[in-house]
Design a protein around this motif. Structure first.
Motif, short mmCIF file in Angstrom:
data_model
loop_
_atom_site.label_atom_id
_atom_site.label_comp_id
_atom_site.label_asym_id
_atom_site.label_seq_id
_atom_site.Cartn_x
_atom_site.Cartn_y
_atom_site.Cartn_z
N LYS A 193 -25.81 -10.07 -5.42
CA LYS A 193 -24.43 -9.61 -5.47
C LYS A 193 -24.17 -8.14 -5.36
N PHE A 194 -22.99 -7.73 -4.88
CA PHE A 194 -22.65 -6.28 -5.05
C PHE A 194 -21.26 -6.22 -5.25
N ASP A 195 -20.84 -5.18 -5.33
CA ASP A 195 -19.01 -4.89 -5.57
C ASP A 195 -18.75 -3.70 -4.30
N HIS A 196 -17.69 -3.98 -3.55
CA HIS A 196 -17.31 -3.14 -2.44
C HIS A 196 -15.74 -2.54 -2.91
N LEU A 197 -15.79 -1.33 -3.31
CA LEU A 197 -14.59 -0.69 -3.99
C LEU A 197 -13.54 -0.74 -2.88
N GLY A 198 -13.88 -0.54 -1.59
CA GLY A 198 -12.81 -0.64 -0.43
C GLY A 198 -12.15 0.56 -0.40
N LEU A 199 -12.09 1.45 0.81
CA LEU A 199 -11.34 2.43 0.90
C LEU A 199 -11.54 3.64 0.17
N GLN A 200 -12.59 3.75 -0.62
CA GLN A 200 -12.77 4.80 -1.41
C GLN A 200 -14.06 5.53 -0.93
N SER A 201 -14.59 5.51 0.06
CA SER A 201 -15.47 6.37 0.75
C SER A 201 -15.38 7.83 0.77
N SER A 202 -13.99 8.09 1.00
CA SER A 202 -13.39 9.48 1.37
C SER A 202 -12.49 9.98 0.06
N GLU A 203 -12.77 10.92 -0.20
CA GLU A 203 -11.80 11.58 -1.34
C GLU A 203 -10.27 11.38 -0.99
N THR A 204 -9.43 11.18 -2.06
CA THR A 204 -8.18 10.66 -1.97
C THR A 204 -7.23 11.66 -1.54
N LYS A 205 -7.83 13.01 -1.92
CA LYS A 205 -7.09 14.00 -0.91
C LYS A 205 -6.78 14.02 0.46
N TYR A 206 -7.74 13.49 0.86
CA TYR A 206 -7.78 13.17 2.53
C TYR A 206 -6.88 11.94 3.02
N SER A 207 -6.33 11.17 2.06
CA SER A 207 -5.80 9.77 2.17
C SER A 207 -4.92 9.73 3.69
N VAL A 208 -4.14 10.49 3.69
CA VAL A 208 -3.12 10.63 4.85
C VAL A 208 -3.90 10.81 6.09
N GLU A 209 -4.68 11.63 5.96
CA GLU A 209 -5.54 11.95 7.49
C GLU A 209 -6.58 10.68 8.00
N ILE A 210 -7.21 10.23 6.56
CA ILE A 210 -7.89 9.11 6.78
C ILE A 210 -7.19 7.81 7.20
N LYS A 211 -6.03 7.59 6.65
CA LYS A 211 -5.60 6.36 7.09
C LYS A 211 -4.99 6.49 8.49
N LYS A 212 -4.50 7.54 9.05
CA LYS A 212 -4.28 7.71 10.39
C LYS A 212 -5.29 7.64 11.34
N ASN A 213 -6.65 7.84 10.60
CA ASN A 213 -7.98 7.74 11.64
C ASN A 213 -8.18 6.25 11.54
N ARG A 214 -8.02 5.74 10.61
CA ARG A 214 -8.32 4.17 10.51
C ARG A 214 -7.45 3.36 11.38
N ASN A 215 -5.99 3.68 11.12
CA ASN A 215 -5.19 3.08 12.13
C ASN A 215 -5.36 3.12 13.52
N TRP A 216 -5.86 4.49 13.84
CA TRP A 216 -6.14 4.58 15.45
C TRP A 216 -7.14 3.85 16.00
N HIS A 217 -8.42 3.87 15.02
CA HIS A 217 -9.60 3.20 15.31
C HIS A 217 -9.49 1.84 15.06
N TYR A 218 -8.96 1.33 14.32
CA TYR A 218 -8.66 -0.27 14.33
C TYR A 218 -8.16 -0.81 15.46
N CYS A 219 -6.89 -0.26 16.15
CA CYS A 219 -6.32 -0.70 17.05
C CYS A 219 -7.37 -0.70 18.33
N TRP A 220 -7.69 0.76 18.64
CA TRP A 220 -8.56 1.10 19.64
C TRP A 220 -9.77 -0.17 19.46
#
Length: 288
Positions: A193-220
């Motif tokens: 077993k393990f735990d995955h915190l989810g969406l916490q790999s990058s620091e929260t201060k970058y959250s807006v740019e990280i989310k834009k990046n994720r949204n772009w790449h998920y759809c691509w």
């Protein structure tokens, strides 16, 4: 030692130490640091004798970064991790025990401690699905695992582990799809077993740019995966709900002057359109 560990990171300074400290010191750890942080490399290599940090010339993303790390690893088996996972030491030992006792697998993966919300694997629909007992360990043959934590058997991969055209998202699904197509086995370890915190790999201060990046790449990546493995028109059918939802969100956000959600929707639409017209996965988070 038959097992080494590869961790792909991006702006993960806040969390990487905790993961490394949870790993027994006998394992060699290779960190592929995609934010090219020289200070992080120096600090980690000074504090942990079993850690080597690689700084590529550019942000490789998850697929290419993982392929690079696996290539550097000297062992037959490689445990591939994202930064925001939590392990007990016994899980690493269980994984090593299984690797040393069964040979006919391409990928094995530990499983989430809490499976009430989400499982990190999809069971095979075949009624003849294999289940194995390896000592006290129980393995279930599966059709798919997620990309948070898994072990690859390098001898079962003649070329790269993941498709390097994919920067992030769907890379694990593509990997599993093609592994099964070659007739290889994928197993979930039900008692590791393990735990995955989810969406916490990058620091929260970058959250807006990280989310834009994720949204772009998920759809691509979604359109690319289905076009690659099925056909163009099948991919269009799969991506249409995303296009309609993103377009609706963009229009509503513009009316409400909600510019943050408008940017997220624009990122999704851009990812979809660039994938459809066969442009490569070029978007990168604007973080320095």
């Amino acid at each position: 030692m038959s097992l080494s560990i590869v961790i792909v990171t991006f702006k993960s300074d806040h969390i990487i130490d905790k993961l490394i400290k949870s790993i027994p010191e006998k394992y060699n750890i290779l960190v592929i640091e995609n934010s090219l942080n020289k200070n992080l490399k120096k600090r980690l290599e000074e504090h942990f004798h079993n850690v080597q940090v690689y700084l590529p010339k550019e942000n490789l993303g998850y697929s290419k970064g993982l392929n690079y790390g696996v290539k550097q690893a000297k062992t037959k088996y490689v445990l591939c991790l994202v930064a925001d996972v939590i392990f007990e030491r016994s899980t690493f030992l269980t994984i090593e025990e299984i690797c040393n006792q069964i040979l006919n697998f391409a990928i094995i993966a530990p499983t989430y401690r809490n499976e009430n919300v989400y499982k990190n694997y999809i069971e095979k629909k075949d009624p003849k699905v294999d289940s194995l007992d390896v000592g006290k360990n129980k393995l279930l043959e599966v059709s798919e695992i997620d990309g948070a934590a898994f072990v690859i058997n390098k001898s079962k991969f003649k070329s790269k582990i993941m498709d390097e055209k994919i920067f992030m998202y769907f890379e694990n699904i593509d990997m599993c799809f093609n592994t099964l197509r070659r007739g290889e086995k994928i197993y979930a370890i039900l008692n590791a077993k393990f735990d995955h915190l989810g969406l916490q790999s990058s620091e929260t201060k970058y959250s807006v740019e990280i989310k834009k990046n994720r949204n772009w790449h998920y759809c691509w990546s979604k359109f690319y995966f289905y076009k690659k493995n099925y056909n163009f028109f099948y991919a269009l059918g799969k991506i249409w709900p995303n296009f309609f939802r993103s377009l609706s969100l963009f229009i509503k956000s513009q009316i409400k002057k909600d510019f943050e959600n408008s940017e997220y929707a624009k990122a999704e639409l851009s990812g979809i359109l660039n994938s459809i017209i066969n442009k490569k996965s070029f978007y990168r988070p604007k973080i320095f």
